[in-house]
Each structure stands twice: as structure tokens, then as C-alpha cells.
Design an enzyme around this catalytic site. Structure first.
Site, PDB file in Angstrom:
ATOM      1  CG  ASP A  63      -0.386  -0.642   2.444  1.00 42.82           C
ATOM      2  OD1 ASP A  63       0.853  -0.601   2.590  1.00 42.82           O
ATOM      3  OD2 ASP A  63      -1.135  -1.177   3.261  1.00 42.82           O
ATOM      4  CG  ASN A 124      -9.239  -1.858  11.390  1.00 48.79           C
ATOM      5  OD1 ASN A 124      -8.251  -2.504  11.049  1.00 48.79           O
ATOM      6  ND2 ASN A 124      -9.698  -0.843  10.682  1.00 48.79           N
ATOM      7  CG  HIS A 126      -6.115  -2.663   8.443  1.00 45.46           C
ATOM      8  ND1 HIS A 126      -6.231  -1.304   8.701  1.00 45.46           N
ATOM      9  CD2 HIS A 126      -4.812  -2.958   8.722  1.00 45.46           C
ATOM     10  CE1 HIS A 126      -5.067  -0.825   9.091  1.00 45.46           C
ATOM     11  NE2 HIS A 126      -4.190  -1.810   9.110  1.00 45.46           N
ATOM     12  CD  GLU A 131      -8.991   0.457   7.154  1.00 44.48           C
ATOM     13  OE1 GLU A 131      -8.842  -0.476   7.971  1.00 44.48           O
ATOM     14  OE2 GLU A 131      -8.522   1.604   7.355  1.00 44.48           O
TER      15      GLU A 131
HETATM   16  C1  F6R Z   1       1.234  -1.532   6.028  1.00 44.38           C
HETATM   17  C2  F6R Z   1       0.013  -2.333   6.107  1.00 44.38           C
HETATM   18  C3  F6R Z   1      -0.838  -2.330   7.338  1.00 44.38           C
HETATM   19  C4  F6R Z   1      -0.025  -2.642   8.597  1.00 44.38           C
HETATM   20  C5  F6R Z   1      -0.918  -2.656   9.834  1.00 44.38           C
HETATM   21  C6  F6R Z   1      -0.111  -2.843  11.105  1.00 44.38           C
HETATM   22  O1  F6R Z   1       1.839  -1.676   4.775  1.00 44.38           O
HETATM   23  O2  F6R Z   1      -0.318  -2.959   5.155  1.00 44.38           O
HETATM   24  O3  F6R Z   1      -1.869  -3.265   7.195  1.00 44.38           O
HETATM   25  O4  F6R Z   1       0.605  -3.886   8.449  1.00 44.38           O
HETATM   26  O5  F6R Z   1      -1.638  -1.465   9.913  1.00 44.38           O
HETATM   27  O6  F6R Z   1       0.727  -1.752  11.282  1.00 44.38           O
HETATM   28  P1  F6R Z   1       1.892  -1.754  12.360  1.00 44.38           P
HETATM   29  O7  F6R Z   1       2.865  -2.794  11.957  1.00 44.38           O
HETATM   30  O8  F6R Z   1       2.506  -0.369  12.272  1.00 44.38           O
HETATM   31  O9  F6R Z   1       1.242  -2.056  13.665  1.00 44.38           O
END
Ligand code: F6R
Length: 223
Positions: A63, A124, A126, A131
Site C-alpha cells: 500500500d 481493526n 485490516h 479495512e
Molecule cells: C502496512 C500495512 C498495514 C499494517 C498494519 C499494522 O503496509 O499494510 O496493514 O501492516 O496497519 O501496522 P503496524 O505494523 O505499524 O502495527
């Protein structure tokens, strides 16, 4: 699917070593990469593997924020350069962008598909920025980030108002198409959602729960 608990150090070592072994034994490896706090230790370990030739490996990031310059210090391109790409020479690395997001799934397919996908999980549920409510067969697209995600990500910005509200995200279809997936959750605040994703119902409300349907997904948790 089961949750394997271990120290962050050991989890990162294991995943980085498995990536190295794949790259050593197979030509033209395709990696799917995540940003955020979770994979930093994996990238640190990979960055030290100077004896391994990553020159035939290509990467697809999950992303990127919409409307943030790639040189901005909170862009995911900046993050990846800092933690990995400035240390190892990959053949090519890709992010979903305004120019290519519409073709991103085709680019992945034409590259042979993702061999190893690294995933973190949002509080959440995702994965990437799929999401809650995301379709199991969703493609790469532009999404609105939920308030929960904006709040979680605001820790990296000066003000919550600075956090982008939209992102390009790889869809669940390409993620589920990966040959091997490592889902990693770090910290007690992730424990509950991880357990729901792994042991609860398979539901769009928790996109990570679709991983239960993946034939080769390993799940790691460290406090
Ligand atoms: C980032 C991504 C997100 C993160 C998730 C956890 O490229 O795809 O899904 O993996 O939000 O984020 P952290 O590791 O910062 O807790």
C-alpha cells in the site's frame, strides 16, 4: 491456522532466513512487502544478508497513501528505501500509485505471482488497507481509511490532521493468491484481534480472517 508465539527477534530471524533460502534456491522470486512497525526487524535482518544476491528478486508493496509525495518522510516509499531498499539491491520494486494501481494485480500476475507475502494486522483486523467490509475478491484500489486506522497511524505524524485519509491498497485477491504468507502481530494490543482473526468466524468484518482459507499462512505473535 494456529498462532505461534515467540520473541520478536526469533520471529524476524525465522522469516528473514526463510526469505533468504527461497531467494537462494529459486530464481526470480517475488516478494510482497508491508510497511509499519511490524516488519522493521525482518528488514533489518534481510539488510545484513549481504552474501545473498537479491538481484533477481522483485517486490510489490501492499500500500501507499494517496496524496503524499514519495519523498515525504511518512510515505511508504520513503519507509521502504530507509529500511530495506537502500541496503539491498532488488531487481525492481513496485508500489501501488496513481499511475499503476489499476494494473497492479495484472503486474503481480505477469510477474508470476507473489511467492512470499509479509503481512501485519491492524487493530481493526485490516490487512494491507483492506479495512473491515472489504470483499474477499477485492482488487487493488483506492480506499478510505477508517477513523481507527487514521488514529493508529497518527503516531507517525505531528498532528492527526496530517494523516492521509485515502490509500492505494493491494486487494485481498492478490494477497490470497500468494504462495506463502507470514502474518505477524506484535504487542499485547494486537492479541485480541489476532485471536479473532485466526479462531473466529471468517467474515468481511475482520479481513484478516480470510487468511484461514489460505493453504499456507503462518501466523506469529510476539508480546
Ligand atoms: C502496512 C500495512 C498495514 C499494517 C498494519 C499494522 O503496509 O499494510 O496493514 O501492516 O496497519 O501496522 P503496524 O505494523 O505499524 O502495527
Amino acid at each position: 491456522m494456529r498462532i505461534r508465539s515467540n520473541t520478536y527477534e526469533k520471529v524476524c530471524h525465522l522469516i528473514a532466513s526463510n526469505i533468504r533460502d527461497k531467494v537462494k534456491h529459486q530464481s526470480h522470486v517475488v516478494l510482497g512487502l508491508a510497511t509499519g512497525s511490524t516488519p522493521i526487524g525482518i528488514y533489518e535482518k534481510l539488510s545484513k544478508m549481504k552474501n545473498t544476491n537479491f538481484g533477481d528478486t522483485i517486490t510489490f508493496n501492499l500500500d501507499e497513501y494517496v496524496g503524499i509525495d514519495k519523498h515525504h518522510d511518512q510515505s511508504y516509499q520513503y519507509f521502504m528505501n530507509k529500511h530495506l531498499f537502500s541496503n539491498l539491491n532488488f531487481r525492481k520494486h513496485y508500489f501501488p500509485t496513481e499511475e499503476n494501481w489499476n494494473e497492479y494485480d495484472l503486474m503481480i500476475k505477469n510477474s508470476g505471482g507473489i511467492d512470499i507475502q509479509i503481512l501485519g494486522i491492524g487493530t481493526n483486523g485490516h490487512i494491507a488497507f483492506n479495512e473491515p467490509g472489504s470483499n474477499r475478491y477485492s482488487s487493488t484500489r483506492i480506499v478510505d481509511l477508517t477513523e481507527n486506522t487514521i488514529k493508529d497511524n497518527s503516531r507517525f505524524f505531528d498532528n492527526i490532521e496530517d494523516v492521509p485519509t485515502k490509500a492505494y491498497t493491494m486487494g485481498l485477491s492478490s494477497i490470497m493468491g500468494a504462495e506463502k504468507i507470514y502474518l505477524v502481530a506484535v504487542g499485547k494490543h494486537k492479541k485480541e484481534i489476532l485471536e479473532e482473526a485466526v479462531h473466529g468466524n471468517i467474515t468481511e468484518d475482520i479481513p484478516a480472517s480470510f487468511l484461514q482459507e489460505h493453504p499456507n499462512c503462518e501466523v506469529y505473535y510476539s508480546e
